[in-house]
Motif scaffolding. Structure first.
Motif, PDB file in Angstrom:
ATOM      1  N   GLU A 234       1.695  -6.203  -4.524  1.00  0.00           N
ATOM      2  CA  GLU A 234       2.856  -5.336  -4.755  1.00  0.00           C
ATOM      3  C   GLU A 234       3.006  -4.263  -3.683  1.00  0.00           C
ATOM      4  OE1 GLU A 234      -0.056  -4.349  -8.170  1.00  0.00           O
ATOM      5  OE2 GLU A 234       0.278  -5.984  -6.763  1.00  0.00           O
ATOM      6  N   PRO A 238       6.239  -5.806  -0.159  1.00  0.00           N
ATOM      7  CA  PRO A 238       7.278  -4.837   0.221  1.00  0.00           C
ATOM      8  C   PRO A 238       7.109  -4.278   1.634  1.00  0.00           C
ATOM      9  CG  PRO A 238       6.565  -4.423  -2.018  1.00  0.00           C
ATOM     10  CD  PRO A 238       5.631  -5.452  -1.448  1.00  0.00           C
ATOM     11  N   THR A 297       9.840  -4.710  -9.684  1.00  0.00           N
ATOM     12  CA  THR A 297       9.541  -4.919  -8.267  1.00  0.00           C
ATOM     13  C   THR A 297      10.543  -5.866  -7.626  1.00  0.00           C
ATOM     14  OG1 THR A 297       7.206  -4.632  -8.831  1.00  0.00           O
ATOM     15  CG2 THR A 297       7.695  -5.510  -6.661  1.00  0.00           C
ATOM     16  N   THR A 344       8.374   1.679  -5.289  1.00  0.00           N
ATOM     17  CA  THR A 344       7.418   0.599  -5.517  1.00  0.00           C
ATOM     18  C   THR A 344       6.065   0.944  -4.916  1.00  0.00           C
ATOM     19  OG1 THR A 344       9.175  -1.077  -5.552  1.00  0.00           O
ATOM     20  CG2 THR A 344       6.944  -1.844  -5.077  1.00  0.00           C
ATOM     21  N   ALA A 348       2.645   1.843  -7.093  1.00  0.00           N
ATOM     22  CA  ALA A 348       1.590   0.834  -7.023  1.00  0.00           C
ATOM     23  C   ALA A 348       0.318   1.365  -6.369  1.00  0.00           C
ATOM     24  CB  ALA A 348       2.095  -0.398  -6.260  1.00  0.00           C
ATOM     25  N   LEU A 407       7.628 -11.606  -5.709  1.00  0.00           N
ATOM     26  CA  LEU A 407       7.717 -10.338  -6.436  1.00  0.00           C
ATOM     27  C   LEU A 407       8.097 -10.550  -7.897  1.00  0.00           C
ATOM     28  CD1 LEU A 407       9.240  -7.847  -3.840  1.00  0.00           C
ATOM     29  CD2 LEU A 407       6.863  -8.249  -4.463  1.00  0.00           C
ATOM     30  N   ASP A 411       6.036  -9.027 -11.214  1.00  0.00           N
ATOM     31  CA  ASP A 411       6.642  -8.398 -12.389  1.00  0.00           C
ATOM     32  C   ASP A 411       6.118  -8.997 -13.698  1.00  0.00           C
ATOM     33  OD1 ASP A 411       8.203  -6.501 -11.159  1.00  0.00           O
ATOM     34  OD2 ASP A 411       9.920  -7.829 -10.913  1.00  0.00           O
TER      35      ASP A 411
END
Length: 446
Positions: A234, A238, A297, A344, A348, A407, A411
């Motif tokens: 996570e 990103p 996410t 995010t 995280a 992603l 989730d």
């Protein structure tokens, strides 16, 4: 009415949530200080673009100038994150904001006295980039120390809203001032605007901060942060998306001046109008995002897809009115993607890692400019400004599509335990004392 309530619930949209973090005094001070300061920065951004175009008449040089500013971030960004995790972030910002104001003031004097040359622009841009290596991770991770964990997503999003409200004000004012009164005044206004941030830091109450535990000095802390990100999907996915998008799409300081001057045959005022309307769209998008308590996410992927389509639409707009309309959606997409990315990452990341994680965000989002700026500038100069926008919009769209399955799996994983480390430090605790510059000798005093 029941129908509207049910629809809002399905969309996870809570209007009362929109400004929840502003109820906390320290963050409210920070928000308005940033609003003033970033407005000044956008005035300088407008001025710098047309200063370089006036000196060189080259889109490639415009891209290189932008790249030089972010070269230190590209080379030393993770180091700034380690410093942010080790030190009092407020104290770091006292130093970096003061230095940024001084650099803007020097440039204003050089322009006003007509001695400015291109190499001086490069040197000052490089110096500002060096300051930002330490300022960006400290400023971004400091947000989590001003609000509760529950309000962190809202605070991150409202911070992006303040940036774009400032773009509306600063870019419009910068375009008018640059065209009517000269470029030097834009730089001078930016120099003065840093005082708003310094004042907000002075007025904060240390007893209402949520200081993270400081990182003890030891070897290989940069590598430790990289390993942590690599092992956390996570964070890793990103950041990879942000790196691609930041390299090619987030180059509007290059593409918009070229579109304004070469496609629509305007000047600084046209660029300022384009940037302002992009900011209006971003403010609207930010307020809508702020009303959602905790995004999923995979929403980051959907934001990337939508933003990529908006940029492609802007690249194809046949007239200035349609281009300005497209800028509203480009702005909406930009803040949605950027605020979701930062939210995010902050949610995280472990508190002790936030400085390093946000340094990697700055490296991916801003430090990629030394690569992307010259590439996009060259495309705009050699092939055309419209293709420079395509070079950003298409990869953004593809990134969103490719990352969506991964992603979505993130989730579906069980939610981690709530972060209980974010609690106010008692006024007489060591953490609270460490968070207050008045409690210790200042860095300037040695």
């Amino acid at each position: 009415m029941p129908h509207l309530t049910a629809t809002a619930a399905r969309l996870n949209f809570q209007p009362r949530q929109m400004v929840s973090s502003l109820h906390q005094r320290n963050y409210r001070l920070f928000f308005f200080g940033q609003l003033v300061s970033v407005a000044g920065t956008w005035m300088q951004t407008v001025a710098q673009s047309f200063l370089v175009l006036g000196l060189t008449h080259s889109g490639t040089q415009l891209g290189l100038t932008t790249a030089v500013r972010f070269l230190p971030m590209f080379l030393f960004g993770p180091l700034g994150g380690v410093i942010a995790d080790r030190m009092d972030k407020r104290r770091v910002m006292y130093i970096t904001q003061t230095l940024s104001g001084l650099l803007a003031g020097v440039c204003a004097v050089l322009i006003a006295t007509h001695v400015i040359e291109l190499w001086m622009v490069y040197v000052l841009a490089l110096a500002l980039g060096g300051v930002n290596v330490f300022d960006n991770p400290a400023r971004q991770s400091f947000i989590s120390e001003m609000v509760t964990a529950r309000d962190l997503p809202n605070a991150v999003t409202l911070n992006s809203v303040s940036m774009n409200m400032a773009r509306v004000l600063g870019a419009a004012a910068g375009g008018v001032i640059a065209a009517a009164l000269g470029l030097a005044l834009c730089y001078a206004c930016n120099a003065l605007s840093f005082g708003a941030v310094l004042l907000s830091l002075v007025l904060m109450r240390r007893s209402e901060l949520f200081p993270a535990r400081r990182l003890a000095r030891r070897k290989r802390q940069v590598r430790e942060g990289l390993r942590y990100v690599r092992s956390t999907p996570e964070l890793l996915i990103p950041l990879l998306m942000i790196a691609v998008v930041g390299t090619l799409a987030w180059e509007f300081q290059v593409t918009l001046p070229l579109m304004a001057s070469k496609v629509f045959h305007g000047g600084a005022a046209t660029y300022g109008l384009m940037a302002s309307l992009m900011g209006v769209g971003a403010v609207v998008g930010g307020l809508i995002s702020a009303a959602r308590p905790r995004p999923r996410t995979r929403a980051l992927c959907l934001a990337a897809i939508g933003w990529g389509l908006a940029i492609l639409a802007a690249s194809a707009a046949p007239s200035l009115p349609l281009e300005l309309a497209a800028m509203l959606f480009v702005g909406y997409g930009s803040i949605t993607f950027n605020s979701l990315a930062k939210t995010t990452l902050q949610l995280a990341a472990e508190p002790s890692m936030r400085g390093r994680v946000m340094a990697l965000w700055a490296l991916a989002w801003l430090g990629s400019t030394p690569i992307g700026g010259p590439i996009v500038g060259w495309i705009g100069q050699a092939v055309g400004p419209r293709w420079a926008l395509v070079a950003g919009g298409l990869p953004t769209l593809v990134c969103g599509i490719l990352a969506l399955p991964a992603l979505s799996r993130v989730d579906r994983r069980p939610a981690p335990p709530a972060d209980t480390t974010l609690s106010p430090a008692p006024a007489d605790s060591p953490a609270a004392a460490d968070s207050d510059p008045a409690a210790q000798p200042s860095a300037a005093s040695g």
